[in-house]
Design an enzyme around this catalytic site. Sequence first.
Site, mmCIF file in Angstrom:
data_model
loop_
_atom_site.group_PDB
_atom_site.id
_atom_site.type_symbol
_atom_site.label_atom_id
_atom_site.label_comp_id
_atom_site.label_asym_id
_atom_site.label_seq_id
_atom_site.Cartn_x
_atom_site.Cartn_y
_atom_site.Cartn_z
ATOM 1 N N GLU A 94 0.875 -1.187 -0.037
ATOM 2 C CA GLU A 94 -0.195 -0.006 0.048
ATOM 3 C C GLU A 94 0.802 1.355 0.266
ATOM 4 O OE1 GLU A 94 -3.087 0.497 -0.512
ATOM 5 O OE2 GLU A 94 -3.848 -1.748 -0.162
ATOM 6 N N GLU A 116 7.528 -22.045 7.809
ATOM 7 C CA GLU A 116 7.881 -21.088 8.856
ATOM 8 C C GLU A 116 8.850 -21.535 9.914
ATOM 9 O OE1 GLU A 116 4.823 -21.239 12.701
ATOM 10 O OE2 GLU A 116 3.539 -20.544 10.544
#
Length: 308
Positions: free
Chosen positions: A86, A117
Site C-alpha cells: 500500500e 515457517e
Amino acid sequence: MDITERGHLLTEQANPDSHNLDQLSSLELVDLFNREDAKVIAAIAQVRRELARAIDRTAEALRQGGRLFYVGAGTSGRLGVLDAAECPPTFCTSPEQVQGIIAGGTAALVRSSEELEDRAEDGAEAIAHHQITNQDVVVGITAGGTTPYVHGALKAARQRGATTIFIACVSAEQVSVQVDVDIRLLVGPEVLAGSTRLKAGTVTKLALNILSTGTMVQLGKVYGNRMVDVAVTNKKLHDRAIRILCDLTGLSREEAGYLLEHSGRQVKLALLMHWTGLEKEAGDRLLAEHQGNLRKALNSVNQGNHLP
C-alpha cells in the site's frame, strides 16, 4: 524454547469468555467478538512509546537511503506484504523502499504453507537475498513470538547491522528476543483458541498502519492530513488529487486539473507551484533541497505562515 510445546503462550490459551462459543446465537457471537476486539485498542495504547521509537528509527533510516522490510509467516507475513504494497500508491514510494518478505514467497499469500515457517535458515537466506545492510530496518512479525523463520531473519539482520524491530502478541517473559525495538501487543487469548488471524491479526494490522504512516509523515509525504505524495495512477486517485488541490487552494476542479497536469501529476509540487509562483523545475529543486518536505520548502520562502 521447544517450539513444539507452546500451550503456555498467551496466543495459544483458551479464552474463558468464549468457552461456550459453539452454543451462542449469531447475535451473541457478534457481541462477543465486539467486546474482545475492544481489547485491541487498549493493547496499542500500552505500546505507544515503543511504536513511537519504531517510527523514529525507521524514518531516520529511510531518510538516509535505507529500506524497510517486514518479515513474517502465515497471517503475520501477509499483513506485512499488504502494508508494504500500500505504500507506493499512498505515498509514492518506490516498491523497493518498503518490502514484505513472507515465508514461502508469493505463493504463500493465497495458499497456506505453514510448514515453511519452521526453517530459521530460510529467514536468514531471505535477508541475504535482499542484501540487507546497516542502513535498513527489518521488522519481524510473529503473533506467537516463536516463528523460527522470523527469528532467523532477525538474527541475520542484526549480524548485518540493520535496525531490528520485533512485533509479537506474547510477553517478553514468554518469548525473549534481542532487537532494537520490542513491541508486544497483548490482546489476550483469541475467541477461537489459537486462531491468531483474529485479535492478534487485527492489532498487528493497526500497529503496521501506525508504523508506516508515521514514518511517511516524518519523511514529509503528508501535508496537514493530506496524502500529498499520492500516486495518480487511476481515476480514483486522480479524483483524490484534484480534491486535495481544490480543498487546499480554493481552485475550481478545472483549474486544479490544469495545475495537476502542469506539475507532472505531482500534488505536492502542484501546491508548491501554486503557493509560490515557481515553475515546475524551480519547484522540483526547492523540494529536493528540503528532502521533499513541502512545509519546510514553503517556510523557506516565507509562505508557510499563511497557508492551511
